[in-house]
Design a protein around this motif. Sequence first.
Motif, PDB file in Angstrom:
ATOM      1  N   TYR A 173     108.321  -8.433-104.734  1.00  0.00           N
ATOM      2  CA  TYR A 173     109.486  -9.303-104.604  1.00  0.00           C
ATOM      3  C   TYR A 173     110.429  -8.761-103.528  1.00  0.00           C
ATOM      4  O   TYR A 173     110.938  -9.523-102.692  1.00  0.00           O
ATOM      5  N   ILE A 174     110.660  -7.462-103.572  1.00  0.00           N
ATOM      6  CA  ILE A 174     111.571  -6.858-102.593  1.00  0.00           C
ATOM      7  C   ILE A 174     111.038  -7.065-101.168  1.00  0.00           C
ATOM      8  O   ILE A 174     111.788  -7.386-100.248  1.00  0.00           O
ATOM      9  N   TRP A 175     109.700  -6.896-101.015  1.00  0.00           N
ATOM     10  CA  TRP A 175     109.090  -7.084 -99.679  1.00  0.00           C
ATOM     11  C   TRP A 175     109.272  -8.524 -99.213  1.00  0.00           C
ATOM     12  O   TRP A 175     109.691  -8.772 -98.078  1.00  0.00           O
ATOM     13  N   PHE A 176     108.927  -9.488-100.098  1.00  0.00           N
ATOM     14  CA  PHE A 176     109.073 -10.896 -99.735  1.00  0.00           C
ATOM     15  C   PHE A 176     110.532 -11.266 -99.479  1.00  0.00           C
ATOM     16  O   PHE A 176     110.836 -12.044 -98.576  1.00  0.00           O
ATOM     17  N   SER A 177     111.420 -10.687-100.254  1.00  0.00           N
ATOM     18  CA  SER A 177     112.833 -10.977-100.090  1.00  0.00           C
ATOM     19  C   SER A 177     113.329 -10.498 -98.723  1.00  0.00           C
ATOM     20  O   SER A 177     114.016 -11.231 -98.003  1.00  0.00           O
ATOM     21  N   GLN A 178     112.976  -9.246 -98.382  1.00  0.00           N
ATOM     22  CA  GLN A 178     113.389  -8.706 -97.090  1.00  0.00           C
ATOM     23  C   GLN A 178     112.735  -9.468 -95.932  1.00  0.00           C
ATOM     24  O   GLN A 178     113.370  -9.718 -94.891  1.00  0.00           O
ATOM     25  N   PHE A 179     111.483  -9.845 -96.130  1.00  0.00           N
ATOM     26  CA  PHE A 179     110.765 -10.607 -95.107  1.00  0.00           C
ATOM     27  C   PHE A 179     111.458 -11.944 -94.860  1.00  0.00           C
ATOM     28  O   PHE A 179     111.691 -12.355 -93.708  1.00  0.00           O
ATOM     29  N   SER A 180     111.828 -12.624 -95.926  1.00  0.00           N
ATOM     30  CA  SER A 180     112.517 -13.914 -95.810  1.00  0.00           C
ATOM     31  C   SER A 180     113.875 -13.760 -95.149  1.00  0.00           C
ATOM     32  O   SER A 180     114.260 -14.563 -94.273  1.00  0.00           O
ATOM     33  N   ILE A 181     114.611 -12.735 -95.529  1.00  0.00           N
ATOM     34  CA  ILE A 181     115.937 -12.495 -94.932  1.00  0.00           C
ATOM     35  C   ILE A 181     115.816 -12.231 -93.440  1.00  0.00           C
ATOM     36  O   ILE A 181     116.584 -12.761 -92.626  1.00  0.00           O
ATOM     37  N   ASN A 182     114.822 -11.407 -93.070  1.00  0.00           N
ATOM     38  CA  ASN A 182     114.637 -11.092 -91.651  1.00  0.00           C
ATOM     39  C   ASN A 182     114.215 -12.317 -90.847  1.00  0.00           C
ATOM     40  O   ASN A 182     114.623 -12.489 -89.692  1.00  0.00           O
ATOM     41  N   LEU A 183     113.359 -13.168 -91.459  1.00  0.00           N
ATOM     42  CA  LEU A 183     112.967 -14.400 -90.771  1.00  0.00           C
ATOM     43  C   LEU A 183     114.163 -15.301 -90.530  1.00  0.00           C
ATOM     44  O   LEU A 183     114.328 -15.884 -89.453  1.00  0.00           O
ATOM     45  N   HIS A 184     115.008 -15.432 -91.539  1.00  0.00           N
ATOM     46  CA  HIS A 184     116.227 -16.230 -91.384  1.00  0.00           C
ATOM     47  C   HIS A 184     117.107 -15.661 -90.269  1.00  0.00           C
ATOM     48  O   HIS A 184     117.660 -16.394 -89.459  1.00  0.00           O
ATOM     49  N   ALA A 185     117.213 -14.339 -90.235  1.00  0.00           N
ATOM     50  CA  ALA A 185     118.060 -13.701 -89.230  1.00  0.00           C
ATOM     51  C   ALA A 185     117.482 -13.878 -87.822  1.00  0.00           C
ATOM     52  O   ALA A 185     118.223 -13.981 -86.844  1.00  0.00           O
ATOM     53  N   PHE A 186     116.151 -13.929 -87.740  1.00  0.00           N
ATOM     54  CA  PHE A 186     115.487 -14.028 -86.434  1.00  0.00           C
ATOM     55  C   PHE A 186     115.467 -15.456 -85.907  1.00  0.00           C
ATOM     56  O   PHE A 186     115.207 -15.673 -84.721  1.00  0.00           O
ATOM     57  N   PHE A 187     115.742 -16.423 -86.763  1.00  0.00           N
ATOM     58  CA  PHE A 187     115.617 -17.832 -86.380  1.00  0.00           C
ATOM     59  C   PHE A 187     116.453 -18.206 -85.149  1.00  0.00           C
ATOM     60  O   PHE A 187     115.945 -18.876 -84.241  1.00  0.00           O
ATOM     61  N   PRO A 188     117.725 -17.820 -85.049  1.00  0.00           N
ATOM     62  CA  PRO A 188     118.488 -18.183 -83.845  1.00  0.00           C
ATOM     63  C   PRO A 188     117.842 -17.698 -82.549  1.00  0.00           C
ATOM     64  O   PRO A 188     117.899 -18.381 -81.527  1.00  0.00           O
ATOM     65  N   PHE A 189     117.238 -16.522 -82.591  1.00  0.00           N
ATOM     66  CA  PHE A 189     116.599 -15.992 -81.386  1.00  0.00           C
ATOM     67  C   PHE A 189     115.380 -16.832 -81.010  1.00  0.00           C
ATOM     68  O   PHE A 189     115.135 -17.094 -79.825  1.00  0.00           O
ATOM     69  N   LEU A 190     114.616 -17.268 -82.028  1.00  0.00           N
ATOM     70  CA  LEU A 190     113.483 -18.159 -81.754  1.00  0.00           C
ATOM     71  C   LEU A 190     113.962 -19.492 -81.190  1.00  0.00           C
ATOM     72  O   LEU A 190     113.324 -20.073 -80.301  1.00  0.00           O
ATOM     73  N   VAL A 191     115.079 -19.973 -81.707  1.00  0.00           N
ATOM     74  CA  VAL A 191     115.656 -21.216 -81.181  1.00  0.00           C
ATOM     75  C   VAL A 191     116.035 -21.031 -79.719  1.00  0.00           C
ATOM     76  O   VAL A 191     115.802 -21.916 -78.886  1.00  0.00           O
ATOM     77  N   LEU A 192     116.621 -19.891 -79.388  1.00  0.00           N
ATOM     78  CA  LEU A 192     116.979 -19.606 -77.996  1.00  0.00           C
ATOM     79  C   LEU A 192     115.758 -19.713 -77.083  1.00  0.00           C
ATOM     80  O   LEU A 192     115.807 -20.342 -76.026  1.00  0.00           O
ATOM     81  N   LEU A 193     114.659 -19.104 -77.507  1.00  0.00           N
ATOM     82  CA  LEU A 193     113.439 -19.140 -76.691  1.00  0.00           C
ATOM     83  C   LEU A 193     112.896 -20.560 -76.566  1.00  0.00           C
ATOM     84  O   LEU A 193     112.525 -21.013 -75.478  1.00  0.00           O
ATOM     85  N   SER A 194     112.846 -21.273 -77.685  1.00  0.00           N
ATOM     86  CA  SER A 194     112.290 -22.627 -77.679  1.00  0.00           C
ATOM     87  C   SER A 194     113.143 -23.571 -76.836  1.00  0.00           C
ATOM     88  O   SER A 194     112.615 -24.371 -76.045  1.00  0.00           O
ATOM     89  N   ILE A 195     114.446 -23.508 -76.997  1.00  0.00           N
ATOM     90  CA  ILE A 195     115.336 -24.360 -76.201  1.00  0.00           C
ATOM     91  C   ILE A 195     115.202 -24.019 -74.720  1.00  0.00           C
ATOM     92  O   ILE A 195     115.169 -24.922 -73.864  1.00  0.00           O
ATOM     93  N   SER A 196     115.107 -22.743 -74.398  1.00  0.00           N
ATOM     94  CA  SER A 196     114.948 -22.342 -73.000  1.00  0.00           C
ATOM     95  C   SER A 196     113.687 -22.941 -72.399  1.00  0.00           C
ATOM     96  O   SER A 196     113.706 -23.484 -71.292  1.00  0.00           O
TER      97      SER A 196
END
Length: 677
Positions: free
Chosen positions: A53-76
């Motif tokens: 659970y802790i692994w999945f929780s941290q993984f999900s949190i990190n994915l959420h945090a990384f989302f704006p950066f992925l948006v930056l790349l995709s929009i670019s």
Amino acid sequence: MPRMWQSSDRIFLIAIKESFVALIPFIVINSFLSLILALVNVWQPIWEQSQNYIWFSQFSINLHAFFPFLVLLSISIHFAKYLNLSPVALASLSIVTLISLHVHPVSTIEVFYHFSEMLADPRAVIIPILMAYTLQKMAGIEILSFIKTANLSEYLKQHLNLLVPMMISFLIVTLAVFTLSYVVEFLFELSVEELANAGNFGEVFFRVLTTHILWSIGVHGDITFQLFVGTDNGLREIFPHLTITQFMDIFILFGGSGGTMALIIAIFISSKDSSSLNVAKIALPFSFFNINEILIYGLPITFNLKLMIPFVLLPCMNMFIGYFAVSSGLLTFNGQGFAWITPPLLNAYIASDNFAVVAFQAGLIVLNILIYLPFVRRYELINNGSVSENMLENKMQLQTGFARLSELNYSQKQSEELAAGNKLKKTIREVLNGELLLHYQPKISLETNKVTGFEALLRLQMESGKIVGPFFIKEFDDAGYDNLIDNFVIKTVADDLKQWQAEGFYPKVSINLNPNNILEQEMQDSLIGMLGLMADSIEIELLESVFMSDLKRVEECIALLSNHGFSFVLDDFGMGFSSLSLLSKISVNGVKLDRSILQYTSNSKGKTLYKHTCMLCKSLGFSLIAEGVETKEEADFVKLAGVDYIQGWLYAKAMPMLEAKKYAQSINELESPRGND
């Protein structure tokens, strides 16, 4: 002007749509993880202590945090495509701008924290859009593009010319975003301070309005709101037994932010757009658990004014209605808590044990559906005006195709040049390891049946001793080494003629030089300097192409060298398309008929053509040489046609200097030509 705006607006919407559609797999995975973790929290809270659970929780949190950066790349990437910019340049510039906003004078230990903060920065959504339009504007300023040469790859030239526009764009966007951030932060802090005096109603309204505006510009509204506020006060009761979070879940966020369960139902009711329907089908199961990122980014709602309006205003309307209903005592609650993923209607019943609240929530959903319907139809109408959109996309594909073909052609040219360079090096080694020679092919006078001269032909004796033809001529010409070959020919012919004349042998020798070189003063000086004293023994063969390139210069060259005693022959006559008209303009002494027209004399039309060509040339005063004569029948025919001299394998191939002299002497001593009985 309106049409231009519509085109620009459509480009913007298409680029935004494709930017988020490209991220749908990521969004679905992220939503799925969030749902799993939320279900575990509700049904199996004991699992929260497990490592999985802790692994999945941290993984999900990190994915959420990384989302704006992925948006930056995709929009670019997508804005670069539609604005004809380099996607790598635009993405890199946007990242650099984002980094510049997070530079702090801190120790190395804290840098990682700032890097994580940068990845989750909601401004990452705005920066590439601002940067795309700014860079497009700067790149369009002609004076900033300093590379003009056509000898570079278009891809390389494009990126070199982006150097100055990129620096200017970086300064403009960075300063603009920094200033805007400061202003927004100041206004937000000011608003938060004023909320203390606004009461519960003002606080909830500000939260609803702010989070939905943030969602509509591609930013996770709830997380960003909490970043600004600092702490989430959603657990505070605003009515008896009802917290702020519960109030929003029941009256505002059914299906997720924007009341988007109603939007999904409205799409199913009225939309015929397959793209919207497919997104709604994917989003539907998640909307039951109030997860709606798929819908927000997939339609998209983000940056889409046609859907942003109801997305922002409907929650505000729901808030007013819900707040009035609860504050007036029409609806009461029991204080029972529920998870945020609890489906609409069910969460209303759990929190109240009262079907009146369920009916009220259902009524709000129906009202929201009715309000969403015209916006969905309007969105579909515009979306289905896809002829222009398809044309735009086709244009972009064509533009990309041209760019790819251009770069492919350039790459192919580079590959060919590299291969040619490697081949040239190999050829040079072969020439240097071997020995350049001149062989002489006899010319026979049909009047006397004697050898009257030779054509000097270049040969290469390989290291193995094998003698081959001048396969390297074109490579040397292309590499600019042709003058070396011409000088070798001139010098060797001069040496051979001197030796022959010393031995009492005086043949006439035809030489072939590069057509471009003979027009140069340096080459003319070499001819005069090395062969001038023997010029009456030299015939210079000129290809038809040299006359077509610059007739005036060629005629001046002929006149100059003719004054020194050189004579000229038009070589390979019959291969070009302008030969007949050319004959009336040039001052050569003779014409050499190419074997190609002799090959057609096997039929009556070919014979007629050859005879009339000979008659024309003779009537214009030219002597005639037939080359490539290989059979006695061909020799007899060209003689009857009026040819003066022949050369070909019927008599002899090209041979070394000593053999050529012996051959000429042996033939000239005979009473009749070889092969005549």
